[in-house]
Scaffold this motif. Structure first.
Motif, PDB file in Angstrom:
ATOM      1  N   THR A   1       0.811  -1.208   0.000  1.00  0.00           N
ATOM      2  CA  THR A   1       0.000   0.000   0.000  1.00  0.00           C
ATOM      3  C   THR A   1       0.849   1.265   0.000  1.00  0.00           C
ATOM      4  OG1 THR A   1      -1.888   1.063   1.097  1.00  0.00           O
ATOM      5  CG2 THR A   1      -0.217   0.068   2.535  1.00  0.00           C
ATOM      6  N   ASN A   2       0.383   2.250  -0.745  1.00  0.00           N
ATOM      7  CA  ASN A   2       1.075   3.533  -0.904  1.00  0.00           C
ATOM      8  C   ASN A   2       0.571   4.494   0.172  1.00  0.00           C
ATOM      9  OD1 ASN A   2       2.390   5.804  -1.792  1.00  0.00           O
ATOM     10  ND2 ASN A   2       1.454   5.859  -3.814  1.00  0.00           N
ATOM     11  N   VAL A   3       1.374   4.746   1.173  1.00  0.00           N
ATOM     12  CA  VAL A   3       0.958   5.595   2.290  1.00  0.00           C
ATOM     13  C   VAL A   3       1.126   7.067   1.907  1.00  0.00           C
ATOM     14  CG1 VAL A   3       1.326   6.159   4.714  1.00  0.00           C
ATOM     15  CG2 VAL A   3       1.635   3.802   3.929  1.00  0.00           C
ATOM     16  N   VAL A   4       0.024   7.823   1.958  1.00  0.00           N
ATOM     17  CA  VAL A   4       0.028   9.245   1.610  1.00  0.00           C
ATOM     18  C   VAL A   4      -0.267  10.040   2.878  1.00  0.00           C
ATOM     19  CG1 VAL A   4      -1.031  11.047   0.212  1.00  0.00           C
ATOM     20  CG2 VAL A   4      -0.755   8.741  -0.727  1.00  0.00           C
ATOM     21  N   THR A   5       0.634  10.934   3.256  1.00  0.00           N
ATOM     22  CA  THR A   5       0.504  11.666   4.526  1.00  0.00           C
ATOM     23  C   THR A   5       0.374  13.169   4.343  1.00  0.00           C
ATOM     24  OG1 THR A   5       2.915  11.823   4.741  1.00  0.00           O
ATOM     25  CG2 THR A   5       1.836   9.908   5.752  1.00  0.00           C
TER      26      THR A   5
ATOM     27  N   ASP B   1      -3.507  11.360 -10.654  1.00  0.00           N
ATOM     28  CA  ASP B   1      -3.176  10.494 -11.793  1.00  0.00           C
ATOM     29  C   ASP B   1      -1.994   9.590 -11.479  1.00  0.00           C
ATOM     30  OD1 ASP B   1      -5.230  11.577 -13.263  1.00  0.00           O
ATOM     31  OD2 ASP B   1      -3.963  13.056 -14.280  1.00  0.00           O
ATOM     32  N   LYS B   2      -1.020  10.126 -10.744  1.00  0.00           N
ATOM     33  CA  LYS B   2       0.157   9.324 -10.404  1.00  0.00           C
ATOM     34  C   LYS B   2      -0.194   8.213  -9.420  1.00  0.00           C
ATOM     35  CE  LYS B   2       4.993   9.631  -9.012  1.00  0.00           C
ATOM     36  NZ  LYS B   2       4.929   8.417  -8.206  1.00  0.00           N
ATOM     37  N   LEU B   3      -1.099   8.503  -8.472  1.00  0.00           N
ATOM     38  CA  LEU B   3      -1.512   7.466  -7.525  1.00  0.00           C
ATOM     39  C   LEU B   3      -2.104   6.272  -8.267  1.00  0.00           C
ATOM     40  CD1 LEU B   3      -3.197   9.494  -4.626  1.00  0.00           C
ATOM     41  CD2 LEU B   3      -0.965   8.359  -4.610  1.00  0.00           C
ATOM     42  N   ARG B   4      -2.958   6.567  -9.207  1.00  0.00           N
ATOM     43  CA  ARG B   4      -3.597   5.500  -9.984  1.00  0.00           C
ATOM     44  C   ARG B   4      -2.573   4.769 -10.855  1.00  0.00           C
ATOM     45  NH1 ARG B   4      -6.353   4.613 -14.838  1.00  0.00           N
ATOM     46  NH2 ARG B   4      -8.301   3.450 -14.622  1.00  0.00           N
ATOM     47  N   LYS B   5      -1.664   5.521 -11.461  1.00  0.00           N
ATOM     48  CA  LYS B   5      -0.644   4.920 -12.318  1.00  0.00           C
ATOM     49  C   LYS B   5       0.292   4.016 -11.525  1.00  0.00           C
ATOM     50  CE  LYS B   5       2.887   6.152 -15.742  1.00  0.00           C
ATOM     51  NZ  LYS B   5       3.589   7.271 -16.424  1.00  0.00           N
ATOM     52  N   ASP B   6       0.605   4.424 -10.292  1.00  0.00           N
ATOM     53  CA  ASP B   6       1.499   3.619  -9.454  1.00  0.00           C
ATOM     54  C   ASP B   6       0.875   2.275  -9.078  1.00  0.00           C
ATOM     55  OD1 ASP B   6       3.474   5.488  -9.512  1.00  0.00           O
ATOM     56  OD2 ASP B   6       3.010   6.381  -7.571  1.00  0.00           O
ATOM     57  N   VAL B   7      -0.451   2.187  -9.177  1.00  0.00           N
ATOM     58  CA  VAL B   7      -1.132   0.919  -8.915  1.00  0.00           C
ATOM     59  C   VAL B   7      -1.207   0.078 -10.183  1.00  0.00           C
ATOM     60  CG1 VAL B   7      -3.356  -0.138  -8.329  1.00  0.00           C
ATOM     61  CG2 VAL B   7      -2.452   1.734  -6.937  1.00  0.00           C
ATOM     62  N   PHE B   8      -1.666   0.665 -11.293  1.00  0.00           N
ATOM     63  CA  PHE B   8      -1.878  -0.103 -12.515  1.00  0.00           C
ATOM     64  C   PHE B   8      -0.598  -0.339 -13.311  1.00  0.00           C
ATOM     65  CE2 PHE B   8      -6.296   1.492 -11.941  1.00  0.00           C
ATOM     66  CZ  PHE B   8      -6.915   0.260 -11.870  1.00  0.00           C
ATOM     67  N   GLU B   9       0.412   0.502 -13.105  1.00  0.00           N
ATOM     68  CA  GLU B   9       1.666   0.329 -13.849  1.00  0.00           C
ATOM     69  C   GLU B   9       2.864   0.180 -12.916  1.00  0.00           C
ATOM     70  OE1 GLU B   9       2.249   3.287 -16.859  1.00  0.00           O
ATOM     71  OE2 GLU B   9       0.136   3.318 -17.435  1.00  0.00           O
ATOM     72  N   GLY B  10       2.642   0.273 -11.631  1.00  0.00           N
ATOM     73  CA  GLY B  10       3.742   0.178 -10.676  1.00  0.00           C
ATOM     74  C   GLY B  10       3.566  -0.965  -9.699  1.00  0.00           C
ATOM     75  N   SER B  11       4.203  -0.846  -8.545  1.00  0.00           N
ATOM     76  CA  SER B  11       4.267  -1.948  -7.584  1.00  0.00           C
ATOM     77  C   SER B  11       3.201  -1.895  -6.507  1.00  0.00           C
ATOM     78  CB  SER B  11       5.653  -1.966  -6.913  1.00  0.00           C
ATOM     79  OG  SER B  11       6.675  -2.074  -7.878  1.00  0.00           O
ATOM     80  N   TYR B  12       2.436  -0.795  -6.425  1.00  0.00           N
ATOM     81  CA  TYR B  12       1.454  -0.658  -5.352  1.00  0.00           C
ATOM     82  C   TYR B  12       0.136  -1.345  -5.697  1.00  0.00           C
ATOM     83  CZ  TYR B  12       4.491   2.884  -3.215  1.00  0.00           C
ATOM     84  OH  TYR B  12       5.538   3.529  -2.624  1.00  0.00           O
ATOM     85  N   ASN B  13      -0.623  -1.693  -4.647  1.00  0.00           N
ATOM     86  CA  ASN B  13      -1.948  -2.294  -4.815  1.00  0.00           C
ATOM     87  C   ASN B  13      -3.067  -1.397  -4.302  1.00  0.00           C
ATOM     88  OD1 ASN B  13      -0.036  -4.913  -3.792  1.00  0.00           O
ATOM     89  ND2 ASN B  13      -1.098  -5.118  -5.742  1.00  0.00           N
ATOM     90  N   SER B  14      -2.731  -0.399  -3.482  1.00  0.00           N
ATOM     91  CA  SER B  14      -3.767   0.451  -2.888  1.00  0.00           C
ATOM     92  C   SER B  14      -3.139   1.744  -2.394  1.00  0.00           C
ATOM     93  CB  SER B  14      -4.449  -0.275  -1.720  1.00  0.00           C
ATOM     94  OG  SER B  14      -3.520  -0.492  -0.665  1.00  0.00           O
ATOM     95  N   VAL B  15      -4.000   2.651  -1.914  1.00  0.00           N
ATOM     96  CA  VAL B  15      -3.560   3.908  -1.300  1.00  0.00           C
ATOM     97  C   VAL B  15      -4.053   3.926   0.142  1.00  0.00           C
ATOM     98  CG1 VAL B  15      -3.827   6.414  -1.297  1.00  0.00           C
ATOM     99  CG2 VAL B  15      -3.513   5.195  -3.460  1.00  0.00           C
ATOM    100  N   PHE B  16      -3.152   4.251   1.051  1.00  0.00           N
ATOM    101  CA  PHE B  16      -3.476   4.346   2.476  1.00  0.00           C
ATOM    102  C   PHE B  16      -3.362   5.817   2.856  1.00  0.00           C
ATOM    103  CE2 PHE B  16      -3.123   3.947   7.007  1.00  0.00           C
ATOM    104  CZ  PHE B  16      -3.748   2.748   7.336  1.00  0.00           C
ATOM    105  N   GLY B  17      -4.507   6.509   2.892  1.00  0.00           N
ATOM    106  CA  GLY B  17      -4.502   7.928   3.207  1.00  0.00           C
ATOM    107  C   GLY B  17      -4.419   8.155   4.701  1.00  0.00           C
ATOM    108  N   ASP B  18      -3.251   8.589   5.175  1.00  0.00           N
ATOM    109  CA  ASP B  18      -3.030   8.789   6.617  1.00  0.00           C
ATOM    110  C   ASP B  18      -2.541  10.213   6.846  1.00  0.00           C
ATOM    111  OD1 ASP B  18      -2.467   8.736   9.263  1.00  0.00           O
ATOM    112  OD2 ASP B  18      -1.026   7.096   9.194  1.00  0.00           O
ATOM    113  N   ARG B  19      -3.474  11.143   7.000  1.00  0.00           N
ATOM    114  CA  ARG B  19      -3.126  12.544   7.251  1.00  0.00           C
ATOM    115  C   ARG B  19      -3.408  12.932   8.702  1.00  0.00           C
ATOM    116  NH1 ARG B  19      -6.276  16.085   3.324  1.00  0.00           N
ATOM    117  NH2 ARG B  19      -8.005  14.795   4.071  1.00  0.00           N
TER     118      ARG B  19
END
Length: 607
Positions: free
Chosen positions: A546-550, A557-575
């Motif tokens: 999971t891609n942790v966003v703080t 667009d990059k968040l989505r690309k990092d899942v479909f074209e990169g190594s991540y499977n999800s976004v973990f929004g932790d602010r």
């Protein structure tokens, strides 16, 4: 042997100028060539001690008289000793490229082909015009019998991680070989994203022409045209397809039943090697155990890629048949089933209690304004006239969602993500906990893939629809998401996806009350009280890597690309910590990573 030792000790170039390069048996004896004649009567047979193939009459064999070791012509090159280690060179510490970019810590072994990564980090072995990392495919493929590290370092075989487009080359007339659908999928997924683009899917179509059905032994008559196949595989839904969609497509439209190739976290991987000279008998090795000094070879002498679990040998049909049995489900019933078990109901109530966020910091603008409701005024007006936040929640009834189709899709994606996160990657796989972690319901969660129980609030009718056919991403942003005036759609914080909350208090912002007559469900979901009843979904969710966003600096667009074209499977929004926001949330862009497990009917409590 003396000449070899002398050459190595003297530091002379390899081979030594005063000697010829020779092949040697395991005991260090020199092998001598001899034509196979069959002996005096012509019946004597010899088998290669390396690959176990019979050496035919008229062929040349390389034999050791002292220990009766025989080697065929193909295996002889592997019997040439490795050259001595070159003398140590002065240490040159190179930490950056000529343009100042840091060097990738994985060097030539880096599998991250994302353009952003390649711009940010230097890979000198590739950028300086060499072909480091490209290896030749072994001509024997999955039937290779070689048992030495030198061969494995020089050639790549089906099942190896670098047996994929861009990392393997072939001799003329040789083509890729696949023993499972997972191998085929991975071959055409060079960036290891777990998804295929339409361009990558086009390569899959070509490779499918050479597959044969496990049961019938027949090949594919004709591969469909790309555009039609892309639609059939549900590619237009996201612009990519995952492994579950790919497998379903091969079964439904190619009528192909082929081993899946997913180990599913199996602890034992027996050897699948079959010796030709032994009448097809299989190696008796029960599980892979790395040999001393080699992670690629087992103690039995066979490659790691030849060791596969029984689970991985299952076809999609077998996966569906075996995966359709869920022990805690009510047998023979499909759809929403009312939970009567008092222990399960108690655990669900405890989950509501534990996930509630108390005052004072528990209001967001998505809960709305007391004067103008949600999206009826400016953010400042809503903040001045906040809708009261409940002090707690009381469970009225719960319904288990027994949906075989959705469960099988979810289970297959979970198994595929488990394979992905088990691989070494530049992006580390870190385990994350949510407030519901450690609270057991029915069935175990796989913490190794960041599988969580999370909430999703919406209307009762949409809860029922989601339980039947899963989430519809086209509807993202139409609910209580903050919208500009006179706009039907809002843009969610992390882009369009499935949003899930770890706290009931956050999910409750988007819940709607049940109509007085209840829902026309089977069984009927009714209010059962004189007070307002609301609904929320409790879902199983696969976070994976999971891609942790703080921060608030979010590139959607990059968040989505990092899942479909990169190594991540999800976004973990932790602010919460860095920005003081009240809630954390998880976003997945692939609905197959969510299984709506429970529909909860509850009331709001106020002090």
């Amino acid at each position: 042997k003396h000449h070899l030792d002398t050459a190595s000790a003297s530091g002379a170039p390899w081979p030594h100028p005063d000697m010829a390069v020779v092949a040697m048996c395991p005991r260090g004896h020199i092998l001598a060539p001899k034509e196979v004649t069959g002996g005096f009567f012509g019946f004597a047979k010899h088998h290669c001690s390396d690959c176990r193939r019979q050496i035919n009459i008229g062929d040349v064999r390389w034999s050791c008289i002292g220990c009766s070791f025989h080697c065929c012509k193909s295996c002889t090159p592997d019997r040439i000793p490795e050259p001595p280690e070159p003398p140590p060179q002065p240490d040159v510490c190179r930490t950056s490229s000529v343009d100042g970019r840091p060097l990738c810590k994985f060097g030539e072994k880096c599998y991250n082909h994302d353009p952003e990564h390649r711009k940010k980090v230097c890979h000198p072995e590739v950028e300086e015009g060499t072909t480091v990392g490209m290896r030749l495919a072994c001509k024997f493929g999955s039937g290779c019998y070689r048992k030495n590290n030198g061969h494995l370092e020089q050639y790549v075989h089906p099942g190896d991680r670098n047996y994929r487009i861009g990392l393997v080359t072939y001799k003329t007339g040789q083509r890729p070989e696949f023993e499972s659908l997972w191998q085929l999928f991975q071959y055409h997924d060079p960036d290891e994203s777990g998804h295929l683009s339409k361009e990558e899917f086009a390569g899959v179509l070509q490779s499918c022409q050479h597959l044969t059905d496990t049961n019938s032994g027949e090949g594919i008559d004709a591969v469909p045209e790309l555009d039609a196949a892309w639609v059939d595989a549900q590619g237009p839904l996201h612009g990519y397809i995952n492994f579950r969609q790919f497998v379903s497509w091969t079964k439904e439209f190619l009528e192909l039943d082929f081993p899946l190739g997913l180990d599913g976290g199996a602890k034992t991987r027996p050897c699948r090697f079959r010796g030709l000279s032994e009448g097809g008998s299989r190696c008796s090795c029960p599980a892979f155990q790395a040999a001393a000094g080699s992670s690629a070879l087992c103690e039995c002498g066979h490659k790691a890629s030849l060791h596969r679990s029984d689970f991985s040998q299952r076809t999609f049909t077998q996966f569906i048949e075996e995966g359709s049995i869920v022990s805690h489900w009510t047998s023979g019933v499909e759809g929403l089933v009312r939970v009567e078990d008092s222990d399960v109901l108690d655990h669900l109530q405890q989950m509501l209690n534990a996930s509630h966020k108390p005052a004072p910091d528990n209001w967001t603008r998505d809960r709305g304004c007391s004067m103008h409701a949600v999206n009826g005024c400016s953010a400042s007006c809503a903040s001045r006239n906040r809708v009261a936040v409940p002090s707690g929640y009381r469970l009225m009834s719960a319904y288990r969602n027994q949906n075989q189709d959705l469960w099988q899709k979810y289970s297959l994606v979970r198994t595929a993500i488990a394979e992905e996160v088990a691989r070494d990657c530049e992006v580390p796989h870190e385990l994350r906990t949510v407030v519901t972690s450690g609270r057991r319901l029915e069935g175990e969660l796989d913490e190794s893939v960041n599988e969580w129980h999370l909430f999703h609030g919406t209307s009762p009718s949409k809860c029922k629809s989601i339980c039947a056919s899963n989430f519809r991403l086209a509807l993202a942003g139409k609910g209580a998401t903050w919208k500009d005036p006179e706009k039907d759609f809002g843009i969610p914080l992390y882009g369009y996806g499935v949003y899930l909350a770890e706290r009931i208090t956050k999910a409750d912002e988007y819940s709607e009350k049940l109509p007085p007559e209840g829902l026309d469900a089977d069984p009927v979901i009714s209010a059962e009280a004189d007070q307002e009843v609301f609904t929320v979904l409790l879902c199983r969710v696969l976070g994976g890597r999971t891609n942790v966003v703080t921060t608030n600096e979010i590139e959607v667009d990059k968040l989505r690309k990092d899942v479909f074209e990169g190594s991540y499977n999800s976004v973990f929004g932790d602010r919460v910590i860095s920005l003081g926001k009240p809630y954390r949330e998880v976003v997945v862009y692939d609905k197959d990573q969510v299984y709506p497990e429970f529909l909860l009917a509850y009331t709001r409590c106020y002090d």
